[in-house]
Every structure is written in C-alpha cells, then in structure tokens.
Write a protein that holds these residues in place. Sequence first.
Motif, PDB file in Angstrom:
ATOM      1  N   GLY A 505       0.901  -1.235   0.051  1.00  0.00           N
ATOM      2  CA  GLY A 505      -0.092  -0.059   0.136  1.00  0.00           C
ATOM      3  C   GLY A 505       0.874   1.072  -0.026  1.00  0.00           C
ATOM      4  O   GLY A 505       2.214   1.185  -0.213  1.00  0.00           O
ATOM      5  N   GLY A 506       0.064   2.395   0.398  1.00  0.00           N
ATOM      6  CA  GLY A 506       1.096   3.565   0.557  1.00  0.00           C
ATOM      7  C   GLY A 506       2.211   3.617   1.327  1.00  0.00           C
ATOM      8  O   GLY A 506       3.218   4.249   0.850  1.00  0.00           O
ATOM      9  N   ASP A 507       2.168   3.014   2.147  1.00  0.00           N
ATOM     10  CA  ASP A 507       3.493   2.937   3.268  1.00  0.00           C
ATOM     11  C   ASP A 507       4.476   2.213   2.604  1.00  0.00           C
ATOM     12  O   ASP A 507       5.707   2.644   2.808  1.00  0.00           O
ATOM     13  N   VAL A 508       4.059   1.165   2.032  1.00  0.00           N
ATOM     14  CA  VAL A 508       5.144   0.275   1.376  1.00  0.00           C
ATOM     15  C   VAL A 508       5.908   1.016   0.248  1.00  0.00           C
ATOM     16  O   VAL A 508       7.230   0.901   0.010  1.00  0.00           O
ATOM     17  N   LEU A 509       5.092   1.870  -0.712  1.00  0.00           N
ATOM     18  CA  LEU A 509       5.600   2.438  -1.746  1.00  0.00           C
ATOM     19  C   LEU A 509       6.447   3.537  -1.274  1.00  0.00           C
ATOM     20  O   LEU A 509       7.297   3.838  -1.773  1.00  0.00           O
ATOM     21  N   GLN A 510       5.982   4.047  -0.147  1.00  0.00           N
ATOM     22  CA  GLN A 510       6.872   5.159   0.460  1.00  0.00           C
ATOM     23  C   GLN A 510       8.262   4.605   0.674  1.00  0.00           C
ATOM     24  O   GLN A 510       9.223   4.890   0.611  1.00  0.00           O
TER      25      GLN A 510
END
Length: 796
Positions: A505-510
């Motif tokens: 999700g967003g945290d992993v992509l960040q």
Amino acid sequence: MKRIIKKVAVIGSGIMGSGIACHFANIGVEVLLLDIVPRELTDGEIKKGLTPESKVVRNRIVNDHLATALKSKPSPIYHPKFASRITTGNTTDDMAKISDCDWIIEVVVERLDIKKQVFEQIEKFRRPGTLVTSNTSGIPIHFMSEGRSDEFQKHFCGTHFFNPARYLKLFEIIPGPNTSQAVLDFLNEYGEKFLGKTSVVAKDTPAFIGNRIGIFGIQSLFHLVQEMGLTVEEVDKLTGPVIGRPKSATFRTVDVVGLDTLVHVANGLHEGVPNDEAHHLFRLPDYVQKMVGNKWLGSKSGQGFYKKEGKDILALDLKTLEYRPQKKASFATLELTKTIEKPIDRFKVLVKGTDKAGEFYRKNFAGMFAYVSNRIPEIADDLYKIDDAMKAGFGWENGPFEIWDAIGVEKGIQLLKEQGLSHATWVDQMLASGSKSFYSVKDGATYYYDLTSQSMKKVPGQDAFIILNNIRESKKVWENSGSVIHDLGDGILNLEFRSKMNTIGGDVLQGINKAIDLSEKEYSGLVIGNQAANFSVGANIGMIFMMAVEQEYDELNMAIKMFQDTMMRVRYSAIPVIVAPHGMTLGGGCEMTMHADKVVAAAESYIGLVEFGVGVIPGGGGSKEMALRAADTFRKNDVELNVLQEYFLTIGMAKVSTSAHEAYDLGILQHGKDIVVVNKDRQIAEAKKHALIMAEAGYTQPIRRKDIKVLGKQALGMFLVGTDQMQAAKYISEHDQKIANKLAYVMAGGDLSEPTLVSEQYLLDLEREAFLSLCTERKTLERIQHMLTKGKPLRN
C-alpha cells in the motif's frame, strides 16, 4: 579431503525413498533409485506375454513408486523435467552401479534384519570413502553398523529426512559409534547449503530429537484432552496459528499423517524409554486404541478425528466416539491476542488467561518445558537443537525454549511448580550464573546458554545468514508503519515490508522510494526482502475497493500511477536493486520481482500475476512487462502472435508457479539473470552478495525502453476472437471476457494499424486506463469484496 556429491544412490523407493530421490534431483544431483524385484507377475504382465526376466517386470516396483510420487500433490519435484535426473533399477541386477555413487542412502522398511542385509550388499560394491547413511526414524544407528568394516563404519551414520522431503526442512544427522567427525561436518554443511535444510546433529537415542519431542507433545495433548474434557475443535483452535503452529494444528495433522504412523512411534518410545519421567504419557489413551482398532486412521482410511460426509466435515466426540457436526470453538483469552501480530508476543497473555484456554496453556507449556529441559544432555547437548528440530520438522514458528523465554524463565518455573512438575537442575544453574534467558542477541548474532561452559555461546553456522530479527533495532535506518530499512553493511540496504500479509500500500511504496533515495545518495545497492512466511500477497486491495466504492477515481488513478512509477524506479535507479521473493509472491509482489535488476528467489516461491481473480488486470507494470518480455523473445521468422499469446495466457489464466524453477517457464524469472537458492535462510545474505557484485562491477542506470514491438490490430483481433469463442462455449463468464479483452488491448499496444515500436510509458498508460475502467464495474467490486471477506476468488 574435499568431497563433491555428483551422484547419489537411494535404496528403497517407497514414499520416503522416492521423495528423497526427487529432492536430490531438485538440486541437480544425478540419482540412482533402486528397489527389489517383484516376486510374481501381474495379470497385465502375463497378458502382455512378459517374463520374470523382462526389465519392465524387474523394475516395476521402483518405476511404479516413482511414478506415484511424481503425480502426488504437492509435488516432490521443482520442475517435471528434473525427473530425468533419476535413473531406476533393482537391487538384484543393478547393485554394482552404486560403485560410482558418492553417497548411498538406505530407505528400506524399518526392520533391522533387512537393513543389515542391505548394508552387507552395499559394502560389496561401494567405493572406499563413499558415504553410507540410513534414513531410519528410530532404529538405533549402532545396531545397523555392527559387523561392517572399520572403513564402512567411519563413513556411516543416520540421516533422517522428514516427510515430505522437499517441504519439511529438518535433516537429523545421527552419528554411529565410529562415524568420523569430518563426515558429520560435511553432512551438516551439505544439508544446509545444498539441500536447503536445517541440519541438526542428534544423539543415537530413541526417535532422535524431532520425533521424541514432537510425539511427546502430541501424546501429552491426547491425555490432557481427556483430563480437561476438551473437544477436537477446541484443541485445534488452541494449537494452531494462534501459537505459531500450522493451520492443521493437532488433530487435523494426525489425520493427514495417519494415526497408525503416530501410534507406531509412540509405542516404540513406550518400549524404548522405560526410565523417561513422562513414560506414562507414551501409553495410548483408550479412545486412541479404539480408533486404531476401528481403523479410523485419518485421511488414508476416510475418517479419523474428522470425517467428511458429502460437503460437511464432522468431528469425533472423544467421549462417545461418535461423529457429530463441528462446533465453533471460542475462548475469551484468544480474543485478547487478536491485536498481537506475532505469536511469540502472545504467549505471555495466553498463560495469564482465566478461562479454560488459559488453564490449557499453563498445563501444556509446563509439561513441555519440564520435558525439554530434562532431555538435555540426553538427546542433544545444546538446547538450540531442540528448538531447531521442532521448527524445521513440525512447522512450529517458535521452539520450546524460545516460548519459555517469551513467557520468562522464572515464570515458566513457577508454571512447572503449580503443575507439580520439575525441571532440570541446569536451568537453575543458568539463572545463578547471571543468564536470565536461554537466548540473547549480540552484534546481530544469536547466543544460547551452553551447559558445558555455563555461559552464553554463539549459535554456530550463522555467518552464512543475515537474520533480520537480530538487526531490527541496532541496524535500523528508517521506518514507517508499513516498512523498515536496515543497513546490511558493506554499503547495502535492505527494505523489509511489515504490513499485514506484506501487502503493498502507500506506506510500502513510500518505503521503496525512500530506500532507493537513501541508496542513491549514501549507499551502493538495495535488497528488497523479508523473512516472513510470504514475500507479498500483492497490492492492498482493501484500499483499492474503498476508493472504487467511493468513486474517488482521481485518487485511484494517482494511487495506480504511484505504484507504476515506484516499480519503474525499482527498474531505473542509479543503484542495483535485488528482489528476494519467497513463499507467496502474488500480484504486486510479482510485479516488483519482475522489475528488479536481479531476482534471488527461494526455491519455494509461488509467483504469479493473479489479478484476474479480483476482476482487474495487473496494474503495477505487470501487463506492460509481459508485453515487453514477449516482444524481447520475438525472433526472425517467429509466429509472433503465438509468442504473445503465451504471455497473455500467463496473466489470463492467473498462472502461479509451484516453485521458483517453474517461474522461468511463465516468463516471470529470466534465465541468465535471476537465480534460485534452496535454503531460504541464506537468501538475504545471497541477495546482498549479488548487490555488492553488481555495484563493484560498476553499475550504470539503465535507459528507459522505447523499442517495444507491439502488434496492434493483428494481435487484438486474434485475442478478441479467442475470448469470444471461450465465452460462447461457457468456459469463461461475460465478465471474464471483459477483463481479458482489456488485457488484450494493453498487450497488443491498442488498435494500432500495424506493428509499431512503443515506449514503456505508452504501455503503462494503457494498463492504468484499463485497470481504472475495470474498477468502475460492479462485478469487479463484487470480486474484490468476496476476496476481502472470504479469502478466495469469486467467479461471476
């Protein structure tokens, strides 16, 4: 002397023998598999006019056994073509062929007299210096080597594989009275490095380590169930994933393995360890004896602790021995652990429970703690060997001493006293020496309490591993809620996911972008890897579902774009990025793997683009990448449509490899670039090594591709006709057809009038547009919701 294993002979081709032969074939070793000559002809052989001298007849037993093994599920072999590495024969005509083998493994029936006859035959033909080992699960090793030459005995020991040999990691090595230390050291390293096992050197005691502790655990549960009046379902609820054990827990596992197999080992222990303080627990409870008498042995007999009737699975009432509908088990104590992610952190809470579950855990753990402490130094000199055996042989996430540490050593002693049990005196000596736990971590390495020196000693063999648990705090560079970056040393970073099921999700992509930023500024390379059960089950479909339901299409478009851009950063950064997949590597996890500079995959990697199952196409660069890889394989005079179709079907049929080696066939891994490692524990260290090699060789950022040949209308027409025919024949639903047509449009490069060279970005834009349009479809949302709530795909 350096020892190289080029060829192995396996004598005995039953379930274990064929499984062991297949696993050696898995790692590229040539195998000679032998079994006895049949005593008589079958009716079919007589009708064909075959004689007892016919080779087909004489090798029938070994060939039938191997064929059965190769058809079994899950498969014992990484790839069907690897079976060609196995040659079959019989022990009457072909025993002389063992003379050119480097290791001979006996896997015949568990009878000492027959094993001794086999070893007598082996000694006639083996070359001096050849290893000879027995896969016995319980016959004393010193009995088997009696009467053999000194040279034979020096190279002889027990090597106990657990069934199935491909999947269970425990490899027990049991020295005979005269086995040379060099042989033991070699087998220990070979098991770890080449066979991908957890090698454990055990003492020559009944059932060795794994089965001695494992059967004690099951037998003590059998008695505890009676004492506490627990049901089959309750025990399986209490002894499954909640404490880091397999889903099959206790009674389902016994049904799968076979009650007769367990009873055989338990009876052997009852006879073989008369002075064991828990000797009474190896006696079978009445209900187990009655089940054996009734031939209720589990899956093999159609019923055991569970029984399938039509679509229903019934459970056995242990008091009445009658089958009844299953009752859902629930306990207040288990509810308290729902927010605790790691099993190791749950044990403290579980033993404090005030309900029946808490009582069960206190009694169960107290019994186990007492038993394992009293087995040292009887079955092993070192406590970590017991933990290793239970984790590798029985699928426990944590071994008994690790669990004891998690509860607290002194708290564990208190539990023992409350149950009227006693622990070994060395535990008190450990506490008196100042060591308050069985294990400690120092400088990224695990230490254990050593009884002989009465001090903490480094667990041997760790230098080939990088254990992320041990460096999680000391080497942490950056973290957010979904990922953490560690410094692996030598200029290489590691990015570890820590979202639920490692979803992206967003945290992993960040985290990925941050890791690449840091690597480009201050480091030399990046590994993306973790040591959870699975690498990643894919994108966070819950987030996609919420955006689609709320019709936040601009935000969804941006989220997909961010995913695509991040995958492209993995491919096009100034440093080498190595991805290390293992276990389930699905959807977005697969897309990330396909964008790495190099993949270091664990052999047990189940990789695939499975997005069709939730009503979309791969939207993180997977559809683009499959079109690109198809184009790269086009050759002069090829029928290019056929090549493209293969890659299209990989996505359209949601194909998942059953091993990393199969992923090459699917075009997900690439020969000459990506590699496979057998031992998952070595994976991060191996990936780091390859990142260093690429960095030191002078890594140059690749240039984005603008030369991808797409076939346009020519391919699109073929795909649309194909999906139309599939739908008309009812092989696929209308919605399946709609998804397939969207994929066809992307992989054909749109409806271009002729074959054209396009850029990656062109294909990514088509891919994103198709993904987004499918997210507006009600049937796609139904599929996503079904997956989120039921955990399996919906066909609508």
